[in-house]
Design a protein around this motif. Structure first.
Motif, mmCIF file in Angstrom:
data_model
loop_
_atom_site.group_PDB
_atom_site.id
_atom_site.type_symbol
_atom_site.label_atom_id
_atom_site.label_comp_id
_atom_site.label_asym_id
_atom_site.label_seq_id
_atom_site.Cartn_x
_atom_site.Cartn_y
_atom_site.Cartn_z
ATOM 1 N N GLY A 66 0.867 -1.266 0.057
ATOM 2 C CA GLY A 66 -0.131 0.042 0.049
ATOM 3 C C GLY A 66 0.720 1.395 0.124
ATOM 4 N N PRO A 67 0.331 2.353 -0.003
ATOM 5 C CA PRO A 67 0.941 3.674 -0.181
ATOM 6 C C PRO A 67 1.888 4.077 1.022
ATOM 7 N N SER A 68 1.617 3.722 2.245
ATOM 8 C CA SER A 68 2.260 3.865 3.403
ATOM 9 C C SER A 68 3.571 3.023 3.489
ATOM 10 N N ALA A 69 3.536 2.062 2.692
ATOM 11 C CA ALA A 69 4.779 1.183 2.552
ATOM 12 C C ALA A 69 5.904 2.072 1.865
ATOM 13 N N ARG A 70 5.321 2.734 0.933
ATOM 14 C CA ARG A 70 6.279 3.550 -0.054
ATOM 15 C C ARG A 70 6.518 4.799 0.460
ATOM 16 N N ARG A 71 6.076 5.389 1.635
ATOM 17 C CA ARG A 71 6.490 6.627 2.190
ATOM 18 C C ARG A 71 7.869 6.788 2.994
ATOM 19 N N GLY A 72 8.394 7.636 2.618
ATOM 20 C CA GLY A 72 9.904 7.972 3.422
ATOM 21 C C GLY A 72 9.239 8.639 4.752
ATOM 22 N N PRO A 73 10.365 8.863 5.346
ATOM 23 C CA PRO A 73 10.319 9.570 6.620
ATOM 24 C C PRO A 73 9.899 11.187 6.240
ATOM 25 N N ILE A 74 10.271 11.777 5.292
ATOM 26 C CA ILE A 74 10.056 13.222 4.920
ATOM 27 C C ILE A 74 8.796 13.284 4.603
ATOM 28 N N ALA A 75 8.004 12.388 3.726
ATOM 29 C CA ALA A 75 6.784 12.400 3.253
ATOM 30 C C ALA A 75 5.829 12.099 4.248
ATOM 31 N N GLU A 76 6.208 11.206 5.338
ATOM 32 C CA GLU A 76 5.351 10.992 6.288
ATOM 33 C C GLU A 76 5.220 12.212 7.159
ATOM 34 N N PHE A 77 6.140 12.969 7.355
ATOM 35 C CA PHE A 77 6.259 14.233 8.104
ATOM 36 C C PHE A 77 5.107 15.373 7.302
ATOM 37 N N PHE A 78 5.221 15.288 5.979
ATOM 38 C CA PHE A 78 4.436 16.434 5.373
ATOM 39 C C PHE A 78 3.003 15.975 5.241
ATOM 40 N N VAL A 79 2.800 14.776 5.340
ATOM 41 C CA VAL A 79 1.478 14.079 5.284
ATOM 42 C C VAL A 79 0.873 14.530 6.751
ATOM 43 N N GLY A 80 1.823 14.370 7.954
ATOM 44 C CA GLY A 80 1.044 14.539 9.098
ATOM 45 C C GLY A 80 0.888 15.933 9.175
ATOM 46 N N LEU A 81 1.844 16.562 8.622
ATOM 47 C CA LEU A 81 1.516 18.349 8.777
ATOM 48 C C LEU A 81 0.394 18.850 8.221
ATOM 49 N N TRP A 82 0.057 18.003 6.932
ATOM 50 C CA TRP A 82 -1.290 18.501 6.052
ATOM 51 C C TRP A 82 -2.518 18.030 7.094
ATOM 52 N N ASN A 83 -2.434 16.930 7.637
ATOM 53 C CA ASN A 83 -3.252 16.414 8.390
ATOM 54 C C ASN A 83 -3.728 17.508 9.635
ATOM 55 N N VAL A 84 -2.766 17.894 10.143
ATOM 56 C CA VAL A 84 -2.869 18.766 11.307
ATOM 57 C C VAL A 84 -3.539 20.146 10.746
ATOM 58 N N MET A 85 -3.034 20.607 9.701
ATOM 59 C CA MET A 85 -3.553 22.051 9.107
ATOM 60 C C MET A 85 -4.862 21.786 8.615
ATOM 61 N N ASN A 86 -5.272 20.530 8.042
ATOM 62 C CA ASN A 86 -6.676 20.384 7.603
ATOM 63 C C ASN A 86 -7.556 20.481 8.738
ATOM 64 N N PHE A 87 -7.200 19.566 9.939
ATOM 65 C CA PHE A 87 -8.036 19.400 11.088
ATOM 66 C C PHE A 87 -8.155 20.941 11.704
ATOM 67 N N THR A 88 -6.964 21.897 11.772
ATOM 68 C CA THR A 88 -6.999 23.139 12.260
ATOM 69 C C THR A 88 -7.986 24.022 11.570
ATOM 70 N N ARG A 89 -7.768 24.057 10.125
ATOM 71 C CA ARG A 89 -8.941 24.593 9.164
ATOM 72 C C ARG A 89 -10.280 24.431 9.481
ATOM 73 N N LYS A 90 -10.421 23.208 9.612
ATOM 74 C CA LYS A 90 -12.031 22.741 10.102
ATOM 75 C C LYS A 90 -12.319 23.324 11.167
ATOM 76 N N LEU A 91 -11.703 23.032 12.179
ATOM 77 C CA LEU A 91 -11.907 23.536 13.492
ATOM 78 C C LEU A 91 -12.142 25.282 13.612
ATOM 79 N N VAL A 92 -11.369 26.025 12.846
ATOM 80 C CA VAL A 92 -11.403 27.316 13.008
ATOM 81 C C VAL A 92 -12.808 27.754 12.087
#
Length: 639
Positions: free
Chosen positions: A6-32
């Motif tokens: 699956g996709p997560s198996a192909r992500r490196g640490p840098i990709a995981e960081f940006f995906v996590g950052l995007w999820n945090v930003m998306n959650f913050t946007r919806k909250l606001v």
């Protein structure tokens, strides 16, 4: 060894960081966004409440006249929701308006002792309908205002005799010089459809009933009223009419015999005044003067406080605005024990029904709520009904019995009409009150089954098929009704009548034979019903409330509160009605072309009587599971 896919198996640490950052930003946007949305919603709510409060009723000053100018029929319960009523009034659409009896009575009772109200002005031209019992209750309340020393003035352009019963209680009655007011007597006429249905359309209506006076379904099987129907109707109508004449004579200090004589000599009397009906009313001492609306306004302005901004030139408060003042005094948190009032108005039908109709399920639920509510110590059932379905009536009666079994006294207050099924739901109360002019009784059962075989033959349509038994499909209305099937139906109706009379006998502590003597579908006035043991005493709603409070040992009137149990209004509807009911909200809507256009489509106009009768026939044949015919305890009575 299993390898992640699956996709997560192909992500490196840098990709995981940006995906996590995007999820945090998306959650913050919806909250606001959610915070902003709900914040704006709360702000809008606050603005609406402020506007509603700021646009509330004007302060009530001394020397104010309470102007009662009702539009529409006098009802026990509104048939529309608060938001719809407020919206229509705000845009000036009074079509479909109703006025609650309880509101008029409450306003008159308060005005009697309110030092700021110096007089009551009655403008009754647009008051529609209302039975004699409810009109007599209002008339009595007006008489109490007059007895308190406050002036009551009535003005009308034209009045019918029902409106006049209220106007007659005034100190002074003024009629427009071009207007009119005639007393003519009580009449009750209906359309009869036998020839149209049977001869013209080929519809055979089969009637099954018990009681020679049970005339509700006669229009579908006869061409004219039966002798028994005419006899019974004239008996109770004469009683109601004589009481009406007595009420008018007492209020106007006239002779009832002279009033009746004036009606008998009406053609000669009108001819003598050359067709001037207003002058004839003066001559008969039914009114005190002939004045225009402007002249009456000038007269009231001279006697009280003038107000150049008011339409008639004198300081006044409308019924709606006065009720708003009274409502403002109500404590929303009131922990006193309660006397509950449940209104049972309209036809009795199965299931859930809207306001203005009685539902076997919905009305029973209100009664059950009262039984389960620890704050409710007693209940008044206010009945204004011609009856309807037997099973739905029985559902309601059982809940009345359940309330009594739970130790909560129940008193019935009959309004204009509590007949047939309306009596069924009343009979188990601890005490039954009625007005002398209430229409009640009609203890009887009937069933209707129309068959359309001949109608279908006329257009070349025929019904045919097979069944596994002799009576399979025997109740199909496209086939002719077999005599044996008619026997089954009549047996069911007979059983329903035995149930009705048996329950009345048990509730009224009499023998079945004694009840049968006053039953058999016969209609009585309240006074006649009391003579025959079907009613306990005379009195209006307040008398019933006082009685049930005594039975529950609740003490003086200020030690308990009266609460109407009705279907709850959704919060948004309450908020909307509060907004459009305010002066600012009403001004906004009055200038809204969208709102004015919408108001024209909110309520349909009333259908003619013929359509109503045929709708009743249609509802009577609506199939009910497990029974061959829908048993009806219904009375086409009333005025």
């Amino acid at each position: 060894m299993n390898t992640p896919t699956g996709p997560s198996a192909r992500r490196g640490p840098i990709a995981e960081f940006f995906v996590g950052l995007w999820n945090v930003m998306n959650f913050t946007r919806k909250l606001v966004l959610n915070i902003l949305f709900f914040g704006l919603l709360l702000l809008l709510l606050a603005i609406v409440l402020i506007i509603a409060g700021a646009g509330g009723a004007k302060p009530l000053l001394d020397e104010t006249a309470l102007v009662i100018e009702p539009t529409g029929p006098l009802v026990e319960q509104f048939t529309s929701d608060p938001a719809e009523r407020a919206f229509k009034r705000a845009v000036g659409d009074r079509d479909g308006d109703e006025i609650q009896l309880r509101d008029v009575l409450r306003a008159l009772d308060a005005a009697k002792d309110d030092k700021r109200i110096d007089r009551v002005v009655l403008k009754l031209d647009r008051l529609q309908g209302g039975g004699m019992a409810s009109l007599r209750e209002v008339a009595n309340a007006i008489a109490k205002v007059k007895a308190s020393g406050k002036e009551v003035v009535a003005y009308s352009e034209t009045m019918d005799q029902k409106q006049y019963l209220l106007a007659a209680q005034a100190n002074e009655i003024y009629l427009d010089p071009m207007g009119g007011m005639l007393l003519e007597g009580l009449g009750r006429y209906r359309q009869y459809y036998r020839q149209g249905l049977q001869d013209k359309l080929g519809v055979d209506v089969h009637l099954f009933k018990v009681g020679e006076y049970k005339s509700a379904a006669e229009p579908y099987v006869l061409d004219a009223a039966s002798p028994q129907a005419k006899e019974a109707d004239l008996y109770w109508m004469n009683d109601v009419w004589q009481r009406y004449l007595g009420d008018i004579a007492k209020a106007r200090k006239l002779d009832a015999g002279k009033l009746a004589e004036g009606i008998d000599q009406l053609p000669a009397g009108i001819t003598a005044v050359q067709g001037d009906i207003a002058r004839y009313a003066m001559q008969q001492k039914l009114v005190d003067g002939l004045k225009t609306a402007e002249e009456v306004g000038d007269l009231l302005a001279e006697r009280g406080a003038s107000d150049g901004d008011a339409e008639d030139g004198y300081r006044q408060v409308s019924l709606d605005d006065y009720l708003a003042h009274l409502n403002a005094r109500i404590n929303p948190i009131d922990e006193r024990p309660q006397v509950a009032v449940v209104v049972a108005e309209g036809e009795i039908s199965s299931g859930e029904q809207p306001p203005g109709r009685i539902g076997g399920v919905s009305t029973a639920e209100l009664l059950r709520d009262a039984r389960d509510d620890d704050h409710v110590k007693a209940l008044v059932l206010r009945v204004n009904s011609p009856g309807g379905e037997v099973f739905a009536s029985e559902q309601i009666r059982r809940e009345i019995a359940g309330l009594k079994k739970a130790g909560k006294p129940v008193v019935v207050s009959m309004g204009d009409l509590a007949a047939s099924g309306g009596y069924w739901i009343s009979m188990n109360a601890d005490r039954i009150y009625a007005d002398e002019s209430t229409i009640t009784g009609s203890i009887g059962i009937f069933g209707l089954i129309p068959t359309f075989q001949r109608s279908l033959d006329k257009i070349g349509v025929h019904s045919d098929g097979v069944g596994t038994t002799k009576y399979a499909g025997a109740f199909d209305i496209t086939r002719s009704l077999q005599p044996e099937v008619g026997q089954v139906i009549q047996t069911v109706i007979d059983k329903g009548y035995r149930d009705f009379t048996g329950r009345v006998a048990s509730a009224r502590k009499r023998s079945v034979e004694q009840i049968d003597e006053v039953a058999r579908g016969r209609v009585w006035s309240g006074a006649q019903a009391k003579e025959r043991g079907l009613v306990d005493d005379f009195g209006g709603l307040q008398v019933a409330i006082d009685d049930v409070a005594r039975r529950a040992k609740l003490g003086k009137a200020d030690s308990y509160r009266v609460r109407y149990l009705e279907k709850e209004v959704p919060p948004f509807a309450q908020l909307f009605s509060s907004f459009v009911g305010s002066r600012l909200g009403a001004q906004w809507l009055q200038h809204s072309s969208f709102a004015q256009g919408m108001a024209q489509t909110l309520l349909p106009r009333a259908l003619p009587q013929t359509a109503k009768d045929l709708r009743f026939l249609e509802s009577a044949i609506e199939p009910t599971r497990g029974v061959p015919v829908k048993s009806l305890a219904y009375c086409f009575c009333g005025l």
